[in-house]
Write a protein that holds these residues in place. Structure first.
Motif, mmCIF file in Angstrom:
data_model
loop_
_atom_site.group_PDB
_atom_site.id
_atom_site.type_symbol
_atom_site.label_atom_id
_atom_site.label_comp_id
_atom_site.label_asym_id
_atom_site.label_seq_id
_atom_site.Cartn_x
_atom_site.Cartn_y
_atom_site.Cartn_z
ATOM 1 N N ARG A 194 56.384 54.815 86.008
ATOM 2 C CA ARG A 194 57.328 55.160 84.833
ATOM 3 C C ARG A 194 58.577 54.826 85.314
ATOM 4 O O ARG A 194 59.113 55.426 86.309
ATOM 5 C CB ARG A 194 57.073 56.504 84.188
ATOM 6 C CG ARG A 194 55.734 56.960 83.784
ATOM 7 C CD ARG A 194 55.641 56.015 82.409
ATOM 8 N NE ARG A 194 54.125 56.262 81.881
ATOM 9 C CZ ARG A 194 53.198 55.263 82.096
ATOM 10 N NH1 ARG A 194 53.141 54.631 82.628
ATOM 11 N NH2 ARG A 194 51.911 56.012 81.416
ATOM 12 N N LYS A 195 59.632 54.158 84.507
ATOM 13 C CA LYS A 195 60.912 53.941 84.803
ATOM 14 C C LYS A 195 61.638 55.257 85.137
ATOM 15 O O LYS A 195 62.674 55.238 85.798
ATOM 16 C CB LYS A 195 61.557 52.824 84.021
ATOM 17 C CG LYS A 195 60.786 51.403 84.137
ATOM 18 C CD LYS A 195 61.572 50.442 83.404
ATOM 19 C CE LYS A 195 61.029 49.140 83.447
ATOM 20 N NZ LYS A 195 61.502 48.140 82.639
ATOM 21 N N TYR A 196 61.481 55.992 84.256
ATOM 22 C CA TYR A 196 62.215 57.182 84.210
ATOM 23 C C TYR A 196 61.979 58.241 85.004
ATOM 24 O O TYR A 196 62.512 59.128 85.357
ATOM 25 C CB TYR A 196 62.155 57.775 82.743
ATOM 26 C CG TYR A 196 61.001 58.132 82.326
ATOM 27 C CD1 TYR A 196 60.296 59.336 82.634
ATOM 28 C CD2 TYR A 196 60.126 57.429 81.375
ATOM 29 C CE1 TYR A 196 58.823 59.730 82.238
ATOM 30 C CE2 TYR A 196 58.754 57.686 81.035
ATOM 31 C CZ TYR A 196 58.222 58.866 81.709
ATOM 32 O OH TYR A 196 56.887 59.344 81.238
#
Length: 197
Positions: A194-196
């Motif tokens: 996940r990018k976050y």
């Protein structure tokens, strides 16, 4: 990231839903350290048995490395320092491109070789079938029919508890009894999906 390897098969490798290390309940390198609290004294004893100069500092071991990157060089320096501090021997790193490393280990053209393995799939077998006698990855010259039988037996066993016991027995043979290999460290990397995160 890395931590000292206390066995061959690393943590996080699953045997069913449970880590194989939890099921194995055995750490061959920990056992060897308990039995041999002074590895330098053991080395000196071995040098004498071989009729060699018993002073470890008089020995230089060529240690071929399976890469030439900055990370490979950094890790070789780490190994060099450990061998010097613990055993008193000199290590001369020999950095090889992968194809050259493969050819030299296949020919047995090395004194000590450093190589890593990342499992192809999440099961202990990906770490243990490397060392069977007819494996193309086994470049040590070591062959043991009992080990081969254990790995074949594990491949035919569906009972996960029994299979873990078989792999633990094979690991003991590989690392503790025959000492065909000497695990150094378990390397880890974080993979984010996940990018976050």
């Amino acid at each position: 990231l890395a931590e000292p390897a206390v066995a061959w098969c690393p943590p996080e490798v699953k045997s069913g839903e449970v880590d194989f290390r939890e099921k194995a309940k055995y750490e061959p390198m920990t056992e060897l350290k308990k039995e041999n609290p002074d590895p330098k004294a053991l080395l000196i004893e071995g040098l004498k048995e071989e009729g060699l100069d018993p002073d470890p500092s008089k020995h230089t071991i060529k240690f071929i490395q399976s890469g030439t990157s900055a990370r490979d060089k950094e890790f070789a320096e780490f190994e060099q320092e450990n061998f010097k501090n613990v055993l008193g021997v000199n290590i001369e790193p020999d950095f090889c491109e992968w194809a050259v490393f493969q050819a030299r280990t296949l020919d047995g053209d090395y004194e000590l070789a450093s190589q890593a393995w990342s499992g192809d799939y999440n099961d202990p077998n990906t770490f243990f079938d490397l060392w069977i006698s007819n494996s193309g990855m086994n470049r040590t010259g070591w062959k043991n029919s009992k080990y081969d039988e254990l790995i074949n037996k594990a491949s035919e066993t569906t009972d996960l508890e029994e299979r873990a016991k078989i792999f633990a027995e094979a690991e003991k043979l590989l690392v503790y009894e025959d000492a065909a290999i000497s695990p150094g460290v378990w390397r880890f990397k974080n993979t984010y999906v996940r990018k976050y995160v």
